[in-house]
Write a protein that holds these residues in place. Sequence first.
Motif, PDB file in Angstrom:
ATOM      1  N   ALA A 136       0.833  -1.204   0.000  1.00 37.45           N
ATOM      2  CA  ALA A 136       0.000   0.000   0.000  1.00 37.45           C
ATOM      3  C   ALA A 136       0.865   1.250   0.000  1.00 37.45           C
ATOM      4  N   ASN A 137       1.965   1.230   0.770  1.00 35.80           N
ATOM      5  CA  ASN A 137       2.818   2.409   0.818  1.00 35.80           C
ATOM      6  C   ASN A 137       3.465   2.685  -0.535  1.00 35.80           C
ATOM      7  N   THR A 138       3.937   1.583  -1.202  1.00 34.62           N
ATOM      8  CA  THR A 138       4.520   1.760  -2.526  1.00 34.62           C
ATOM      9  C   THR A 138       3.492   2.324  -3.485  1.00 34.62           C
ATOM     10  N   LEU A 139       2.288   1.796  -3.426  1.00 32.33           N
ATOM     11  CA  LEU A 139       1.213   2.299  -4.285  1.00 32.33           C
ATOM     12  C   LEU A 139       0.991   3.782  -4.020  1.00 32.33           C
ATOM     13  N   ASP A 140       0.882   4.152  -2.773  1.00 29.87           N
ATOM     14  CA  ASP A 140       0.598   5.536  -2.418  1.00 29.87           C
ATOM     15  C   ASP A 140       1.678   6.479  -2.961  1.00 29.87           C
ATOM     16  N   ARG A 141       2.928   6.101  -2.791  1.00 26.74           N
ATOM     17  CA  ARG A 141       4.026   7.030  -3.064  1.00 26.74           C
ATOM     18  C   ARG A 141       4.536   6.968  -4.503  1.00 26.74           C
ATOM     19  N   THR A 142       4.262   5.863  -5.159  1.00 23.55           N
ATOM     20  CA  THR A 142       4.873   5.695  -6.471  1.00 23.55           C
ATOM     21  C   THR A 142       3.855   5.678  -7.602  1.00 23.55           C
ATOM     22  N   LEU A 143       2.993   4.675  -7.621  1.00 20.99           N
ATOM     23  CA  LEU A 143       2.110   4.493  -8.777  1.00 20.99           C
ATOM     24  C   LEU A 143       1.129   5.645  -8.925  1.00 20.99           C
ATOM     25  N   VAL A 144       0.498   6.051  -7.838  1.00 23.17           N
ATOM     26  CA  VAL A 144      -0.487   7.132  -7.938  1.00 23.17           C
ATOM     27  C   VAL A 144       0.176   8.426  -8.381  1.00 23.17           C
ATOM     28  N   SER A 145       1.305   8.732  -7.793  1.00 25.80           N
ATOM     29  CA  SER A 145       2.023   9.960  -8.178  1.00 25.80           C
ATOM     30  C   SER A 145       2.454   9.903  -9.639  1.00 25.80           C
ATOM     31  N   ALA A 146       2.935   8.737 -10.074  1.00 19.97           N
ATOM     32  CA  ALA A 146       3.381   8.606 -11.456  1.00 19.97           C
ATOM     33  C   ALA A 146       2.207   8.703 -12.433  1.00 19.97           C
ATOM     34  N   LEU A 147       1.084   8.111 -12.082  1.00 17.83           N
ATOM     35  CA  LEU A 147      -0.108   8.209 -12.931  1.00 17.83           C
ATOM     36  C   LEU A 147      -0.589   9.651 -13.030  1.00 17.83           C
ATOM     37  N   ARG A 148      -0.525  10.336 -11.926  1.00 18.49           N
ATOM     38  CA  ARG A 148      -0.944  11.737 -11.936  1.00 18.49           C
ATOM     39  C   ARG A 148      -0.048  12.558 -12.872  1.00 18.49           C
ATOM     40  N   GLU A 149       1.253  12.336 -12.770  1.00 20.34           N
ATOM     41  CA  GLU A 149       2.179  13.066 -13.642  1.00 20.34           C
ATOM     42  C   GLU A 149       1.938  12.713 -15.107  1.00 20.34           C
ATOM     43  N   GLN A 150       1.686  11.439 -15.383  1.00 22.05           N
ATOM     44  CA  GLN A 150       1.454  11.013 -16.763  1.00 22.05           C
ATOM     45  C   GLN A 150       0.193  11.662 -17.332  1.00 22.05           C
ATOM     46  N   LEU A 151      -0.886  11.691 -16.528  1.00 25.09           N
ATOM     47  CA  LEU A 151      -2.138  12.293 -16.987  1.00 25.09           C
ATOM     48  C   LEU A 151      -1.988  13.799 -17.174  1.00 25.09           C
ATOM     49  N   GLN A 152      -1.240  14.441 -16.299  1.00 22.09           N
ATOM     50  CA  GLN A 152      -1.014  15.880 -16.446  1.00 22.09           C
ATOM     51  C   GLN A 152      -0.219  16.177 -17.715  1.00 22.09           C
ATOM     52  N   ALA A 153       0.753  15.310 -18.020  1.00 23.61           N
ATOM     53  CA  ALA A 153       1.528  15.503 -19.237  1.00 23.61           C
ATOM     54  C   ALA A 153       0.657  15.293 -20.473  1.00 23.61           C
ATOM     55  N   GLU A 154      -0.230  14.301 -20.425  1.00 24.04           N
ATOM     56  CA  GLU A 154      -1.098  14.002 -21.563  1.00 24.04           C
ATOM     57  C   GLU A 154      -2.123  15.102 -21.815  1.00 24.04           C
ATOM     58  N   THR A 155      -2.723  15.591 -20.734  1.00 22.84           N
ATOM     59  CA  THR A 155      -3.819  16.553 -20.874  1.00 22.84           C
ATOM     60  C   THR A 155      -3.352  17.997 -20.878  1.00 22.84           C
ATOM     61  N   GLY A 156      -2.158  18.240 -20.350  1.00 21.39           N
ATOM     62  CA  GLY A 156      -1.677  19.604 -20.232  1.00 21.39           C
ATOM     63  C   GLY A 156      -2.431  20.406 -19.190  1.00 21.39           C
ATOM     64  N   GLN A 157      -3.119  19.697 -18.278  1.00 17.53           N
ATOM     65  CA  GLN A 157      -3.921  20.358 -17.238  1.00 17.53           C
ATOM     66  C   GLN A 157      -3.670  19.695 -15.887  1.00 17.53           C
ATOM     67  N   PRO A 158      -3.952  20.405 -14.795  1.00 14.51           N
ATOM     68  CA  PRO A 158      -3.768  19.802 -13.466  1.00 14.51           C
ATOM     69  C   PRO A 158      -4.679  18.580 -13.282  1.00 14.51           C
ATOM     70  N   VAL A 159      -4.188  17.606 -12.570  1.00 15.27           N
ATOM     71  CA  VAL A 159      -4.954  16.409 -12.222  1.00 15.27           C
ATOM     72  C   VAL A 159      -4.975  16.313 -10.701  1.00 15.27           C
ATOM     73  N   SER A 160      -6.177  16.271 -10.123  1.00 15.77           N
ATOM     74  CA  SER A 160      -6.297  16.157  -8.668  1.00 15.77           C
ATOM     75  C   SER A 160      -6.527  14.708  -8.275  1.00 15.77           C
ATOM     76  N   VAL A 161      -6.256  14.407  -7.018  1.00 13.07           N
ATOM     77  CA  VAL A 161      -6.404  13.048  -6.498  1.00 13.07           C
ATOM     78  C   VAL A 161      -7.277  13.092  -5.256  1.00 13.07           C
ATOM     79  N   VAL A 162      -8.274  12.225  -5.230  1.00 12.57           N
ATOM     80  CA  VAL A 162      -9.150  12.085  -4.071  1.00 12.57           C
ATOM     81  C   VAL A 162      -8.920  10.694  -3.485  1.00 12.57           C
ATOM     82  N   GLU A 163      -8.766  10.622  -2.184  1.00 13.83           N
ATOM     83  CA  GLU A 163      -8.506   9.346  -1.530  1.00 13.83           C
ATOM     84  C   GLU A 163      -9.669   8.934  -0.653  1.00 13.83           C
TER      85      GLU A 163
END
Length: 523
Positions: free
Chosen positions: A8-35
Amino acid sequence: MGPGMHTANTLDRTLVSALREQLQAETGQPVSVVETHISWVLLTRDLAYKLKKPVSLGFVDFSTLAARKHFCEEEVRLNHRLAPSLYLGVVPVRGTLQAPCIGGDDGEAIDFVVCMRRFPEEDLLLNLLQTGRVEGAELQRFAQRLAAFHSEAQVASPLSAFGGSEQTVRALVDALARLRAECDARCTNALETWVTEQRKELHTALLARQHNGAVRECHGDLHLANVVLIHDELVAFDCIEFNSALRWIDVMSDVAFLTMDLKAHGRRHLAYRFLDAYLQHSGDYAGVPVLRFYEAYRALVRALVCALRARTGGSASRPPEPDYSACAERLVEKLGDPPRLMITHGLSGAGKSTVAGALLAAAGAIRIRSDVERKRLFGLGALQRSNDLPVDIYTPDATRQTFDRLAECARTALQAGYPVIVDAAFLRRRERRAFRALAAELRVPFSILHCRASEVQLRRRVVARGVDATDASEAGLAVLERQLASHEPLDDDERAFQLEVDTDAPVDVAALLARWLAPEGRR
């Protein structure tokens, strides 16, 4: 570390953050995360990607990749029943934890996301209520659709454990124990005593519900933050996919979640408007005796979820939650008005149903309508017309059966501890006497709500109602003329129970409620 094995910690710190960065790069817009305590949701401008946490919390197990894939697919399948426009499908996440990609065909999936259309946060029912953008009419239409959904949902076998008395009561006992033990919550002795009593008092009722087809594949998580306004209609989403026992439940448990949450948020009047509409369209008055039990259970579950969210660092983007433990305590203490029986009286167009609808919301009462129950006897829905039927639903025998049904439903709700309004013309003394006798038998106060209006107003309303597709009544001018010529007015003895209102002018519902609740002789 292989697919599905990250912590869970790896998921929290790595995959979610990386997905957010990837989506922001794709869309050119901020991506928010709700937990939440079991998932992360990444929000782009138009879409939402829901990623399940690899957690095992007893009631949910997403600890393996195969489990997360399965439950993503289940989430889409199940939510398509009520919110098909929101759920677009399941999409694999490929690549690596540090450099993931949503979708694509290259490489093995390292996880899966549910893809949804995004909607404005302010359109959640929870927020609509706070801003005054939704009232009774929208909730009543939603209740109609929920009743239709429940009627079409798959029925659990009576031989299954789903909805059984022991399992159902055990769920409430466990919720109370877990809330107290894990979240340091303090619960009153009254609540604990009441929970113990339910094991005995509701055994027969819960068994009957299970054997009579009330246990179905429902939504399972029908609180205010899981209902959203889409194209002017309320839509339920985010149903329970991860635990079949939490989804295969009594339909009244679904209803109770929403009525409880409305009450917890200070919208008791809307809770009873919603309940009234649901009962009219479902006819499930047999579920009223278990309603308070399920409301208390839902309040305890919601208190536990809020505590878990706070403990695991859930999103703080939503407004502060109400005190659900206190809500449960209020429910089991049966605060509110004691059972009492009111029947309406008046000609067609006199405003009986309008006044009764306002009064039931103010009083927290159960209403039973003759116009609706008469149609139900012939297989018609509340708003269907009987014109094309090959039978007459207004024969003396049909009327007798209708009033028998009204009395049966009234008895059930009164014995469950609710005030009851029987909404019918009651133009015959024998019909009024029968319900007065029922009140005497059950030892509850009896009242007659006499609605009157000028003949000009009566005719105007009856004509207008004839073209109103949302009105259950079919009484036209011919019916009104017959009533004017043949009705039996209240006699002197009956007027001792009368609460008279003139509906030519606006009715002061608060004053009427005070008169209804006042001791006999002080009205």
